[in-house]
Design an enzyme around this catalytic site. Structure first.
Site, PDB file in Angstrom:
ATOM      1  N   CYS A  38      -9.936 -28.739 -32.948  1.00  0.00           N
ATOM      2  CA  CYS A  38     -11.188 -29.341 -33.433  1.00  0.00           C
ATOM      3  C   CYS A  38     -12.337 -28.898 -32.542  1.00  0.00           C
ATOM      4  O   CYS A  38     -12.124 -28.455 -31.410  1.00  0.00           O
ATOM      5  CB  CYS A  38     -11.075 -30.862 -33.497  1.00  0.00           C
ATOM      6  SG  CYS A  38     -11.417 -31.749 -31.967  1.00  0.00           S
ATOM      7  N   CYS A  66     -12.393 -30.453 -28.976  1.00  0.00           N
ATOM      8  CA  CYS A  66     -11.411 -29.927 -28.018  1.00  0.00           C
ATOM      9  C   CYS A  66     -11.708 -28.474 -27.633  1.00  0.00           C
ATOM     10  O   CYS A  66     -11.336 -28.026 -26.557  1.00  0.00           O
ATOM     11  CB  CYS A  66     -10.003 -30.060 -28.597  1.00  0.00           C
ATOM     12  SG  CYS A  66      -9.477 -31.783 -28.703  1.00  0.00           S
ATOM     13  N   CYS A 119      -5.135 -28.918 -29.823  1.00  0.00           N
ATOM     14  CA  CYS A 119      -6.020 -29.246 -30.943  1.00  0.00           C
ATOM     15  C   CYS A 119      -7.109 -28.188 -31.097  1.00  0.00           C
ATOM     16  O   CYS A 119      -7.661 -27.709 -30.113  1.00  0.00           O
ATOM     17  CB  CYS A 119      -6.646 -30.619 -30.714  1.00  0.00           C
ATOM     18  SG  CYS A 119      -7.728 -31.139 -32.053  1.00  0.00           S
ATOM     19  N   ASP A 147     -10.617 -49.622 -52.989  1.00  0.00           N
ATOM     20  CA  ASP A 147      -9.794 -50.824 -52.960  1.00  0.00           C
ATOM     21  C   ASP A 147     -10.508 -51.855 -53.847  1.00  0.00           C
ATOM     22  O   ASP A 147     -11.721 -51.810 -53.979  1.00  0.00           O
ATOM     23  CB  ASP A 147      -9.690 -51.303 -51.507  1.00  0.00           C
ATOM     24  CG  ASP A 147      -8.447 -52.127 -51.284  1.00  0.00           C
ATOM     25  OD1 ASP A 147      -7.785 -52.481 -52.275  1.00  0.00           O
ATOM     26  OD2 ASP A 147      -8.133 -52.420 -50.124  1.00  0.00           O
ATOM     27  N   HIS A 178     -12.298 -35.993 -33.480  1.00  0.00           N
ATOM     28  CA  HIS A 178     -11.004 -35.471 -33.016  1.00  0.00           C
ATOM     29  C   HIS A 178      -9.839 -36.193 -33.703  1.00  0.00           C
ATOM     30  O   HIS A 178      -8.888 -35.559 -34.160  1.00  0.00           O
ATOM     31  CB  HIS A 178     -10.880 -35.608 -31.492  1.00  0.00           C
ATOM     32  CG  HIS A 178      -9.464 -35.495 -31.013  1.00  0.00           C
ATOM     33  ND1 HIS A 178      -8.824 -34.284 -30.847  1.00  0.00           N
ATOM     34  CD2 HIS A 178      -8.537 -36.460 -30.726  1.00  0.00           C
ATOM     35  CE1 HIS A 178      -7.567 -34.509 -30.461  1.00  0.00           C
ATOM     36  NE2 HIS A 178      -7.373 -35.816 -30.385  1.00  0.00           N
ATOM     37  N   ASP A 187      -3.509 -45.052 -46.096  1.00  0.00           N
ATOM     38  CA  ASP A 187      -4.891 -45.214 -45.654  1.00  0.00           C
ATOM     39  C   ASP A 187      -4.904 -46.247 -44.558  1.00  0.00           C
ATOM     40  O   ASP A 187      -4.058 -47.143 -44.531  1.00  0.00           O
ATOM     41  CB  ASP A 187      -5.793 -45.698 -46.803  1.00  0.00           C
ATOM     42  CG  ASP A 187      -5.693 -47.203 -47.003  1.00  0.00           C
ATOM     43  OD1 ASP A 187      -6.461 -47.948 -46.359  1.00  0.00           O
ATOM     44  OD2 ASP A 187      -4.836 -47.654 -47.772  1.00  0.00           O
TER      45      ASP A 187
END
Ligand SMILES: [Zn+2]
Length: 368
Positions: A310, A313, A308, A80, A339, A270
């Site tokens: 991940c 999890c 999930c 940015d 997560h 974003d």
């Protein structure tokens, strides 16, 4: 080296790899995801850092081989331009409108045609950013995508102020692009910004400038209004009136329902939201979010989200994470950040598949 194409979904090719779109870009404002060590970050396709926060480190980072080498992120990086942060300090409410952040007042000392003088919120030192200075920093950092320097106007500025500011932003974007074209190498591209607040004629003025410019991509910025309807309206209007197949990014929007509402109109988003709420004990789950600080999770052996995959999890319970938050161990927030990032990546992947398979509304219902 750079290429972008879009049919039902898109593909952005950069010197640091490809990005499938629509996609979500995580904020590594100061060169890291706040609250999560880099090696615990799930695979991401692109990240966003900030010129404003990296300003005084740019030269050293350049001498160390650039921001990719310095941070270890070997994915495309966009910065940015710093305009958002400066004007958030001055105007206050754009930040709270868009990102819910707050800065102290009276830190912007002077806005001139040349640029902007302000007090650094980090150490109080007097600093200066202009189109040329902001562009130079981004070139030094070696980012894939530099963003043109602009003024980010809040909606309370009213029509006259927004008009004056939009016209200045266009002049600043032009100076940014000229400086960029003279000084950047082939491995960098510049993104312009559509300003104009909630006023269609001002958006039109900006869109006309962008459509006739040599920017590689465009970000939709500035005030998007006070309500969701207004926000969706402004984004759709800008998207429909952009020409030339430019890559379209929407700045600072990251709520799940907003992404689903707007993904057919933009290529990337974003926002600090998924990582910031993780730091505050909140997990994203399909259909909403849960607060792991809530005592009801104590004793619950189930994972954050049963669908999930991940590593959090796969292995840890809500009960354990509730406990970590209670005893103030940093593992708690970092598990939630991990997560939430994995959640966003999975959601965007399913979204892209649903666009390809013409099942968008059906899949949307599972996530929103
Ligand atoms: Zn998970």
């Amino acid at each position: 080296m750079f290429e972008f194409s879009r049919k039902k979904t898109g593909f952005l090719q950069t010197p640091h790899g490809g990005v499938r779109t629509p996609n979500f870009i995580f904020c590594a404002t100061k060169g890291t995801i706040k609250g999560l060590a880099n090696f615990f970050i799930p695979t991401t396709q692109m990240i966003l850092c900030n010129t404003f926060h990296l300003q005084e480190y740019a030269e050293k980072i350049q001498s160390l081989g650039g921001i990719h080498k310095f941070t270890g992120f070997d994915v495309p990086i966009v910065t940015d331009s710093g305009g958002f942060q400066i004007f958030s300090m001055g105007h206050g409410s754009v930040a709270s409108e868009i990102k819910g952040q707050r800065y102290r007042d009276n830190q912007v000392l002077k806005i001139t045609e040349e640029g902007c003088y302000f007090n650094s919120p980090l150490n109080g030192n007097k600093k200066f950013l202009s189109p040329e200075v902001a562009t130079e920093i981004q070139i030094k950092l070696g980012v894939d995508f530099a963003v043109a320097f602009d003024e980010c106007t809040p909606s309370h500025g009213g029509y006259d102020y927004t008009k004056q500011s939009t016209l200045r932003s266009i002049r600043w974007e032009q100076r940014s692009l000229e400086y960029f074209q003279k000084n950047a190498g082939e491995n960098q591209k510049m993104i312009g910004i559509v300003q104009g607040g909630v006023y269609k004629d001002l958006r039109d003025t900006c869109l006309e400038y962008i459509n006739n410019s040599d920017f590689f991509g465009v970000a939709i910025g500035g005030s998007l209004g006070q309500t969701k309807d207004e926000m969706y309206d402004v984004v759709k209007y800008c998207s429909r009136n952009l020409r030339g197949g430019k890559f379209i990014h929407l700045l600072g929007i990251g709520k799940v329902e907003d992404i689903w509402a707007l993904a057919p109109y933009v290529d990337s988003f974003d926002c600090v939201e998924p990582t910031r709420i993780g730091r505050h004990g909140i997990a994203l789950v399909r259909g909403g979010r849960i607060n792991l600080r809530n005592a009801k999770h104590w004793g619950d052996p189930s994972p954050l989200c049963s669908q999930c995959s991940c590593f959090v999890c796969m292995k840890y319970s809500r009960s354990y994470i509730n406990y970590l938050l209670k005893v103030r161990e940093s593992a708690g927030p970092s598990m939630l950040i991990h997560h939430n990032m994995h959640f966003m990546n999975t959601m965007m992947e399913e979204m892209r598949q649903s666009l390809e398979n013409n099942q968008y509304e059906e899949v949307q219902k599972k996530w929103v």
